[in-house]
Scaffold this motif. Structure first.
Motif: not given
Length: 96
Positions: A10-15
Motif C-alpha cells: 500500500e505504501i508503494r502504491v501511494d508513492i
C-alpha cells in the motif's frame, strides 16, 4: 507476514501514484535542486500553479511520505522527506 506485506505494498502504491504526475515530479525536482525547504507559495509561483492546484499536489506528495510540510504563522514550507526515498526508491532523487 501477509498483513505486513500488504502495508508495504500500500505504501508503494501511494508513492507510485504520487510520482505518476508530471507536475508532482516537477515539484520534487524543484525542491531537490533548491536543496532546502521552500514556501508553498514560492513553489507554486515558480511552476505557475494556482494556490488550490498547488495545495492539491502538496497534499498528495505529503500523504505519500515524499515531502514534509511545516507551518509558520500564515506560511507553509515544504521540503523533500529523504527517508522515504532512501527506503523505497534509492537513487531516484539523483535521477531527477
Amino acid at each position: 507476514m501477509i498483513i505486513e506485506q500488504k502495508n508495504l505494498d500500500e505504501i508503494r502504491v501511494d508513492i507510485f501514484k504520487a510520482l505518476a504526475d508530471p507536475t508532482r515530479l516537477e515539484i520534487l525536482r524543484l525542491l531537490k535542486n533548491h536543496g532546502d525547504e521552500m514556501s508553498c507559495g514560492e513553489v507554486g509561483d515558480r511552476i505557475q500553479l494556482t494556490k488550490s492546484t498547488a495545495s492539491y499536489h502538496f497534499k498528495i506528495l505529503r500523504e505519500a511520505g515524499l515531502t514534509t510540510t511545516r507551518k509558520e504563522a500564515k506560511h507553509k514550507y515544504v521540503q523533500i522527506y529523504p527517508d522515504t526515498f532512501s527506503t523505497y526508491l534509492p537513487g531516484f532523487l539523483d535521477s531527477l
